[in-house]
Design an enzyme around this catalytic site. Structure first.
Site, PDB file in Angstrom:
ATOM      1  N   GLU A 178       4.134  -2.126  -4.109  1.00 52.34           N
ATOM      2  CA  GLU A 178       5.130  -0.909  -4.376  1.00 52.34           C
ATOM      3  C   GLU A 178       6.435  -1.209  -3.639  1.00 52.34           C
ATOM      4  O   GLU A 178       6.492  -1.986  -2.701  1.00 52.34           O
ATOM      5  CB  GLU A 178       4.397   0.139  -3.680  1.00 52.34           C
ATOM      6  CG  GLU A 178       3.148   0.672  -4.776  1.00 52.34           C
ATOM      7  CD  GLU A 178       2.679   1.969  -4.129  1.00 52.34           C
ATOM      8  OE1 GLU A 178       2.814   2.143  -2.671  1.00 52.34           O
ATOM      9  OE2 GLU A 178       1.781   2.597  -4.634  1.00 52.34           O
ATOM     10  N   HIS A 184       3.550   6.815  -2.088  1.00 50.51           N
ATOM     11  CA  HIS A 184       3.154   6.750  -0.601  1.00 50.51           C
ATOM     12  C   HIS A 184       4.221   6.855   0.340  1.00 50.51           C
ATOM     13  O   HIS A 184       5.454   6.712  -0.100  1.00 50.51           O
ATOM     14  CB  HIS A 184       2.288   5.492  -0.677  1.00 50.51           C
ATOM     15  CG  HIS A 184       1.121   5.530  -1.291  1.00 50.51           C
ATOM     16  ND1 HIS A 184       0.915   4.375  -2.195  1.00 50.51           N
ATOM     17  CD2 HIS A 184       0.194   6.093  -1.276  1.00 50.51           C
ATOM     18  CE1 HIS A 184      -0.104   4.473  -2.812  1.00 50.51           C
ATOM     19  NE2 HIS A 184      -0.708   5.606  -2.128  1.00 50.51           N
TER      20      HIS A 184
END
Length: 301
Positions: free
Chosen positions: A215, A256
């Site tokens: 990510e 996140h």
């Protein structure tokens, strides 16, 4: 073989009487994992699905061999729980708790390094060696776990717990299967990065390739690229980079806590370029990963 855990691994759950931990305990036992005890201060003498509960970790390590601990306690107490496990001689700690203050995580990681222990997480779903054992909530219920995680030859590392299962399912359906899968955690600071886990997979004879879910944000992809450039690898590596749209949204968070793009080196474009320069293939879609890995595994044979 596998990494981190196998069929003989024994472990405990800190915070075992919490609602989510009770469910996790049932799922782990149903999968065949060797959960030998649990810890909740003040609950000594109770049991959770037949697993005995003690007040302290040392009360269990003095009675039996404990290879690992799952930390499933509230954020304010999680770092202390990790330190307690390490002090009691536990060498593998899987921290599923999220929102732990970063300074406390740093202290726990430093102490683990000093004592020769390894932390997975925080904010992760854990580790699984399919057909052998699992630590954490990875895969969910036992039947679903067995369907998604078929024993095989690909090691999986992912910053997303849910995408760990998605990638494993794709690999299993393609007939490649999984040797060990590690949900490394989605926070900005974690105990074990891609680069730190690579040598373990390198030494595992069962593993023939690596699949990575990544990510935006953080330095872990750059660290992996540097590791590959310096040390090389016998294992073909295929990565998927989520959140490409975030390159146009600096300072925003995607998913996140660790996925905050703070500079050019954190962008997906830069990370993809670094990975490809290190010889890592980058898939545009999750479903491409099995074919890319199969091509490279067969080419290396």
């Amino acid at each position: 073989m596998s990494i981190l855990i196998d069929a003989e691994s024994t472990f405990i759950i800190q915070g075992i009487t919490g609602r989510e931990a009770v469910t996790m305990t049932r799922e782990l036992l149903d999968y065949g994992a060797r959960v030998v005890g649990g810890v909740t201060p003040g609950r000594k003498g109770r049991d959770v699905h037949g697993v005995p509960v003690e007040d302290t970790v040392r009360a269990l390590t003095e009675q039996m061999r404990v290879d690992g601990s799952i930390v499933a306690v509230p954020p304010a107490f999680a770092a202390d729980a990790v330190l307690e496990a390490i002090e009691a001689g536990v060498k593998l700690i899987v921290v599923v708790t999220e929102r732990i203050p970063r300074a406390q995580v740093a202290r726990a990681i430093e102490y683990a390094s000093q004592e020769g222990a390894r932390i997975i997480g925080p904010n992760c779903l854990g580790v699984i060696s399919p057909g052998k054992s699992k630590m954490g909530g990875i895969g969910g219920a036992a039947d679903a776990t067995r369907r998604a995680f078929v024993p095989g030859v690909v090691g999986v590392m992912s910053r997303s717990g849910g995408m760990t299962t998605e990638i494993a399912n794709a690999l299993s359906e393609a007939g490649l299967g999984v040797s060990t899968a590690v949900s490394i955690g989605g926070d900005a600071m974690i105990g074990s990065t891609y680069a730190e886990l690579m040598p373990l997979f390198e030494a595992d004879e069962q593993t023939q390739g690596i699949a990575i879910y990544s990510e935006p944000g953080g330095p872990m992809e750059a660290q992996l690229a540097a590791h590959m450039a310096e040390h090389g690898s016998r294992l073909p590596v295929v990565a998927f980079m989520a959140g490409r749209f975030m390159d146009e949204m600096p300072g925003m968070r995607f998913g996140h806590a660790g996925t905050i793009v703070e500079g050019r080196a954190d962008t997906t474009a830069d990370k993809i370029a670094r990975l490809e320069a290190a010889g890592i293939a980058v898939a545009e879609r999750i479903e491409q990963i099995p074919a890319l890995l199969r091509e490279r595994i067969e080419g290396a044979a």
